[in-house]
Motif scaffolding. Structure first.
Motif, mmCIF file in Angstrom:
data_model
loop_
_atom_site.group_PDB
_atom_site.id
_atom_site.type_symbol
_atom_site.label_atom_id
_atom_site.label_comp_id
_atom_site.label_asym_id
_atom_site.label_seq_id
_atom_site.Cartn_x
_atom_site.Cartn_y
_atom_site.Cartn_z
ATOM 1 N N ALA A 238 0.757 -1.126 -0.221
ATOM 2 C CA ALA A 238 0.009 -0.116 0.007
ATOM 3 C C ALA A 238 0.706 1.230 0.052
ATOM 4 N N GLN A 239 2.216 1.071 0.341
ATOM 5 C CA GLN A 239 3.025 2.409 0.500
ATOM 6 C C GLN A 239 2.570 3.266 1.314
ATOM 7 N N ARG A 240 2.071 2.753 2.634
ATOM 8 C CA ARG A 240 1.561 3.521 3.557
ATOM 9 C C ARG A 240 1.850 2.739 5.029
ATOM 10 N N PRO A 241 2.817 3.690 5.836
ATOM 11 C CA PRO A 241 3.375 2.933 6.927
ATOM 12 C C PRO A 241 2.133 3.085 8.028
ATOM 13 N N PRO A 242 2.308 2.036 8.994
ATOM 14 C CA PRO A 242 1.350 1.946 9.965
ATOM 15 C C PRO A 242 1.568 3.028 10.999
ATOM 16 N N SER A 243 0.652 3.173 11.925
ATOM 17 C CA SER A 243 0.855 3.983 13.303
ATOM 18 C C SER A 243 2.134 3.568 13.875
ATOM 19 N N LEU A 244 2.647 4.724 14.688
ATOM 20 C CA LEU A 244 3.767 4.405 15.291
ATOM 21 C C LEU A 244 3.869 3.372 16.137
ATOM 22 N N THR A 245 2.622 3.246 17.056
ATOM 23 C CA THR A 245 2.747 2.004 17.988
ATOM 24 C C THR A 245 2.542 0.626 17.297
ATOM 25 N N LEU A 246 1.814 0.648 16.116
ATOM 26 C CA LEU A 246 2.084 -0.751 15.528
ATOM 27 C C LEU A 246 3.440 -0.985 14.719
ATOM 28 N N PHE A 247 4.053 0.088 14.199
ATOM 29 C CA PHE A 247 5.073 0.046 13.576
ATOM 30 C C PHE A 247 6.312 -0.424 14.657
ATOM 31 N N LYS A 248 6.202 -0.111 15.954
ATOM 32 C CA LYS A 248 7.221 -0.634 16.622
ATOM 33 C C LYS A 248 7.144 -1.951 17.188
ATOM 34 N N THR A 249 5.843 -2.159 17.244
ATOM 35 C CA THR A 249 5.536 -3.831 17.484
ATOM 36 C C THR A 249 6.166 -4.673 16.373
ATOM 37 N N ILE A 250 5.756 -4.183 15.161
ATOM 38 C CA ILE A 250 6.250 -5.308 13.929
ATOM 39 C C ILE A 250 7.648 -5.045 13.817
ATOM 40 N N ARG A 251 8.167 -3.864 14.015
ATOM 41 C CA ARG A 251 9.701 -3.592 13.616
ATOM 42 C C ARG A 251 10.723 -4.368 14.588
ATOM 43 N N GLU A 252 10.268 -4.606 15.744
ATOM 44 C CA GLU A 252 10.999 -5.575 16.706
ATOM 45 C C GLU A 252 11.292 -6.797 15.948
#
Length: 332
Positions: free
Chosen positions: A166-180
């Motif tokens: 989608a070339q759209r980042p998630p929210s910062l909260t969700l991003f931190k969870t996935i990025r781990e």
């Protein structure tokens, strides 16, 4: 700040972390080993891609992260460094179904399935990694490594997929969870147990405080990676899974302000991990083992930062990156 003015060493220079900055004495031979694998086994890549992987000098990431490994111990760790980096790079344009098939096949091979003759080096080397790790470590540790590989793939690479499409980042909260998980560092961090010779029992390894320390260390590397890889990702123009881009979108920040906030988040993550380790001293007879684990993880964190500062992998414009090319045989 213009993109071309950005320099990651302005935020994370050599020696930024409170652990020694070391290099494995077998680094030169490790480089020869890796170049040989790239030239002789990774033939599913184009010649241009193989040359780029050699110029990245990924063996120095292994050598800097785990400076106390014996040469025998470096072999599967160095082999996995190349295998996992190339795997992550080359599935960039794959479908979710193809990524899931790749994950299932790699996990099966790590558990003992034999690769087929026609399968490429990603699978052939995964089998060698499994055999070599079993020759060095007890089965409880090998199972831990396989699970962390699975976790990183299943909850990292795969959960990123819809946002990248989608070339759209998630929210910062969700991003931190996935990025781990998508930073892919969890299976690498436990190589410190090979180095120390101290394999933590499950009741210590699964302790919530110990797992939280691993989460903090993993996220420090994630934010470190986002800071160092930003020049390559700005060049791509379609990357969304970077802390700087997420901060820009969520808070409407300039590049300069988003970079400053990303660095603040990185420092906060590091401080939280160090504070947790310093405060909680309730691991009894295994406290020394836990301390050794954190020490070797910290040396690894310092080492990967030094590698980022030296490698050609994240050059401005993406010139040093081995982007996927049409014709690569990624099929299983």
């Amino acid at each position: 700040m213009k993109p071309e003015e950005y320099n990651s060493k302005d935020y994370l220079p050599h020696g930024h972390y409170p652990w020694p900055d070391l290099i494995n004495p077998h680094a030169e031979q490790m480089g020869k080993d890796m170049d040989g694998w790239i030239d002789n086994d990774y033939t599913f890549l184009t010649e241009k891609q193989r040359e780029k992987y050699k110029r990245m000098r990924l063996h120095m990431c292994t050598a800097r992260m785990w400076p106390d490994l014996t040469y025998e111990q470096t072999i599967p760790c160095n082999r996995f460094m190349l295998q996992y980096v190339a795997l992550d790079d080359q599935v960039e344009d794959s479908s979710l179904e193809e990524i899931q098939q790749l994950r299932n096949r790699c996990v099966a091979i790590l558990k003992g399935a034999q690769p087929k003759q026609e399968e490429n080096a990603l699978y052939q080397h995964m089998a060698l990694i499994g055999d070599e790790l079993r020759a060095l470590m007890p089965e409880i540790w090998v199972e831990r490594f396989i699970y962390y590989f699975y976790q990183s793939f299943r909850y990292g690479i795969e959960l990123e997929y819809p946002y990248k499409i989608a070339q759209r980042p998630p929210s910062l909260t969700l991003f931190k969870t996935i990025r781990e998980y998508s930073v892919l560092m969890r299976p690498y961090l436990i190589f410190g147990e090979i180095e120390s010779g101290l394999v933590l029992p499950e009741h210590i390894f699964e302790h919530i405080v110990f797992q939280k320390m691993i989460s903090h260390m993993t996220l420090v590397v994630a934010w470190q990676n986002d800071i160092h890889s930003l020049p390559k990702e700005m060049a791509k123009g379609t990357e969304v899974f970077n802390l700087v881009f997420v901060l820009q979108q969520e808070f409407n920040l300039s590049l300069k302000d988003a970079c400053a906030e990303a660095f603040r988040i990185h420092n906060e993550e590091l401080a939280s991990g160090l504070a947790l380790h310093a405060e909680y001293r309730e691991f009894g007879e295994y406290q020394e083992h836990v301390d050794k684990f954190i020490y070797y993880a910290g040396v690894g964190l310092q080492g990967v930062n030094s590698f980022y500062l030296e490698t050609e992998r994240y050059q401005h414009g993406g010139a040093g990156f081995a982007w996927p090319e049409i014709g690569n045989d990624m099929k299983i």
